[in-house]
Design an enzyme around this catalytic site. Structure first.
Site, PDB file in Angstrom:
ATOM      1  N   GLU B 210      25.950 -60.447   9.238  1.00  0.00           N
ATOM      2  CA  GLU B 210      25.960 -59.300  10.143  1.00  0.00           C
ATOM      3  C   GLU B 210      24.556 -58.983  10.648  1.00  0.00           C
ATOM      4  OE1 GLU B 210      27.881 -56.375   7.735  1.00  0.00           O
ATOM      5  OE2 GLU B 210      29.697 -57.593   7.616  1.00  0.00           O
ATOM      6  N   HIS B 217      22.049 -52.332   4.069  1.00  0.00           N
ATOM      7  CA  HIS B 217      22.733 -53.626   4.154  1.00  0.00           C
ATOM      8  C   HIS B 217      21.773 -54.777   3.889  1.00  0.00           C
ATOM      9  CE1 HIS B 217      25.497 -51.091   6.558  1.00  0.00           C
ATOM     10  NE2 HIS B 217      26.430 -51.888   6.074  1.00  0.00           N
ATOM     11  N   GLU B 354      29.399 -45.538   0.436  1.00  0.00           N
ATOM     12  CA  GLU B 354      30.420 -46.444  -0.078  1.00  0.00           C
ATOM     13  C   GLU B 354      29.788 -47.519  -0.950  1.00  0.00           C
ATOM     14  OE1 GLU B 354      32.281 -49.155   2.784  1.00  0.00           O
ATOM     15  OE2 GLU B 354      32.453 -50.370   0.976  1.00  0.00           O
ATOM     16  N   SER B 357      34.961 -51.418  -2.167  1.00  0.00           N
ATOM     17  CA  SER B 357      36.288 -51.447  -1.589  1.00  0.00           C
ATOM     18  C   SER B 357      37.200 -52.078  -2.616  1.00  0.00           C
ATOM     19  CB  SER B 357      36.322 -52.277  -0.307  1.00  0.00           C
ATOM     20  OG  SER B 357      35.853 -51.496   0.761  1.00  0.00           O
ATOM     21  N   ARG B 405      23.395 -52.185  -3.783  1.00  0.00           N
ATOM     22  CA  ARG B 405      23.796 -50.886  -3.251  1.00  0.00           C
ATOM     23  C   ARG B 405      23.934 -49.855  -4.366  1.00  0.00           C
ATOM     24  NH1 ARG B 405      27.273 -49.245   1.165  1.00  0.00           N
ATOM     25  NH2 ARG B 405      26.496 -51.006   2.363  1.00  0.00           N
TER      26      ARG B 405
END
Lengths: 431, 431
Positions: B210, B217, B354, B357, B405
């Protein structure tokens, strides 16, 4: 919050006389007239389930996933002395007819076929056991090193230069730059020693774009890498490797006896590991076995002979081969003080197969730059690595162990692919 | 065999009155007329070394690596109550003058500069502490899961198809085939559940191509992945995540108090984690904060507001956001039974960001194929994955946590790059 009241099969004996829920795969099913027998398997073992009346009417394929509710009763008809009288049987996921019979002592299918249907073949007791052993092997390895003051590190696999330089690297485009997949964490683990951690280890994939398709090479494998600072000499590194292997072997024996029994493997105690210089090994091969060796190295056949010789003479599965010449070792290898044509390096052979390369590294920047140049390498291409030596890195050394390779030898597997859940070779990237 | 008799600085108090060898880096050196003071640092701490006579003549750059021999004596002039009267001082590796002062409370250099000189910047007490915490965080994580019957797995990062399909994958040539770097071990961890291991975890790098250059990130990061079979519902997965985080936080507190003190971080006990459906969260953002959310998701700002709201209302750093719609979740996500427009999925927010997931996955092959098609994906391109469901895979679910993270949030770092020893972003593959 109370969730699933599932009981594991290994716990059944503690629940005799009670109603329980078991979940697992249908290992075997025999449906006779009035009564059926379903052998249920979960990750902890198998148990016989007795089906009567409507429970015995269901048509169920082997390897389907089921949930059974019933009462556990004592019996002398099964190995674990217990069976389940089923009250309710629910199929959670139905299996298609299988491509090969998985629930036999030996699976009758070639390795390629087994790898193509990996989710199925991994369910076989003997194949499954390999990966439980692998998991605990890594745990033992990490545990020992942590106790010894090593810090676990995470270093990038996307790099701007292959550690050993040159060929055999996978290259790709990284946001308009050229990038490579790391062949080893060599530079980074050395840098982390110098960054003040002194003792580090890493457990991570490495990549080799080599076009060999042998029974003992993979193009992606897990490397167990160790690097330690403030050493006096390379012997300390070898001693540390011996100790971590001793601990890890004992750890696996302690935690995986069931799996080792399934695999019919006996793990010997590691005592002192004999040593032999490369020159001695080559001479022995020449004299005793009439075998020539490649310049500055051993070949596969040579490793085998030396392995046998050491086993016979010392009863050891291991032997350190030391003092490889500078010509065949990487540019960061410490030259030997007494004979600078040689290096303070070693390979470790295990059952006649190389499982480690290691050694002391050059820690002074000027020597390092000279060594790169001698090897015909341009130091500018390794600038970030070489620059870090300007801030003083202590004398250090280390080694790397290929996880799949050592597990292959540890469990006497015929092919390294058997020690990888999803092996990668020149032909295979699926599944 | 007795090697180096080096004593670690943390052990000095036990050796008062004795001659010892210490090794480390020169943190500070003050050479006055007759006497000099060298503050020596190793991985365990610092100690003052007193230099007299010829030992005080040597010119030594800060951060050089030295070996000092001397007698440890009691003193009330140093924090640890001990100092070394040096008899011999040897420089093992000399440091060049430094690009920035590293031995201050706060380093006066920008993040890019620190990352460019990583071996040096990592020696700073506060920076170093981050990676000791990271190492122990991973150890605690693995330890809990092993206790709970999870098997550690190693799955390939070279794959024939990105897990989520389509964009954002690095591609490269693999022996004349197209290959990709895995975005996650999603398919493989599910397959290992189905392969009979039932409960698995993996700690390994993942890759995202990305083109964001944000403070949270990375393009290569370490993923802590968990997958568990035979679940009744997605709540079990969330419960397991809560428990592993509880254990891991406590583990770090127990083993890294010194580092947490250096970093001035207090780790709270994790109690029950509040839950909120995505619809509830979006409504709250609209009503209380006048903020619109993207279709079927939260944005960074929304996550922050929800994080603050939950902290105020429940005192919790964590909140599970549940029931994302099928449109914004991957094709393997289990639809919700009561409202099949939604899924049995969740994100975990930690301090308004976040970090996970997760969800229950579809385990029946026919439903899986239908879901792929609904998403406009061709099931043939995911054949090996889909085929494995033909052999019956139990109901299962799992989650993934980005290591850098969670460490960033755990230690209140301003940028995720601070939680990576050698970060990889769109601009950086060096060092």
């Amino acid at each position: 919050m109370e969730f699933s009241k599932r009981v594991l099969i290994s716990e059944c004996e503690q629940h005799i006389g009670k109603e329980v829920i078991l979940k697992g795969w249908v290992k075997k099913i025999r449906q006779l007239g009035k009564v059926g027998f379903l052998l249920l398997r979960d990750r902890t073992g198998t148990v016989q389930c007795v089906l009567e009346q409507e429970q015995n009417q269901l048509k169920i394929e082997t390897e389907s996933v089921v949930r059974v509710t019933g009462v556990l009763v004592k019996t002398d008809k099964t190995a674990n002395g217990v069976e389940l009288q089923v009250n309710e049987l629910i199929v959670l996921a139905e299996a298609d007819p299988l491509p090969f019979e998985i629930n036999k002592k030996k699976v009758n299918a070639g390795l390629d076929h087994l790898l193509n249907h990996r989710v199925l073949s991994l369910r076989h007791e003997q194949i499954n056991a390999i990966f439980t052993v692998q998991s605990m092997f890594v745990k033992g390895f990490a545990e020992f090193l942590t106790k010894e003051g090593f810090t676990r590190i995470f270093t990038p696999k996307i790099v701007s230069q292959g550690a050993e330089g040159g060929a055999n690297v996978f290259t790709f485009n990284y946001f308009d730059k050229n990038a490579y997949l790391a062949q080893s964490p060599q530079f980074y683990k050395q840098m982390m020693v110098g960054a003040g951690f002194e003792r580090v280890f890493e457990i991570a994939p490495v990549y080799r774009a080599e076009e060999h398709n042998s029974s003992r090479h993979l193009n992606e494998y897990t490397s167990l890498d160790v690097e330690m600072g403030f050493i006096e000499n390379v012997e300390e590194v070898m001693e540390m490797e011996k100790q971590v292997l001793q601990y890890t072997f004992d750890y696996v024996k302690e935690h995986c006896q069931k799996q080792l029994d399934i695999l019919k493997v006996e793990i010997p105690v590691i005592n002192d590991i004999p040593q032999m210089t490369l020159a001695e090994a080559q001479q022995l091969l020449k004299k005793k076995y009439q075998k020539d060796s490649p310049e500055g190295d051993l070949n596969t056949e040579g490793e085998k002979c030396i392995g046998n010789y050491i086993k016979e003479k010392y009863g050891s599965d291991f032997v350190f081969i030391t003092n490889y010449p500078r010509t065949t070792r990487p540019m960061y290898t410490m030259p030997n003080k007494e004979n600078p044509v040689l290096t303070d390096s070693f390979d470790l052979l295990y059952k006649g197969s190389e499982i480690t390369s290691g050694g002391q590294r050059i820690h002074r920047q000027a020597e390092l730059i000279a060594s790169f140049k001698e090897k015909g390498l341009n130091p500018d291409e390794f600038k970030a690595y070489i620059d870090s030596f300007a801030y003083a890195i202590p004398p250090h050394g280390g080694f790397g162990i290929g996880l799949e390779r050592i597990i292959m030898k540890f469990l006497n597997l015929g092919n390294i692919r058997e020690a990888s859940a999803f092996p990668r070779d020149c032909d295979r990237i699926i599944p």
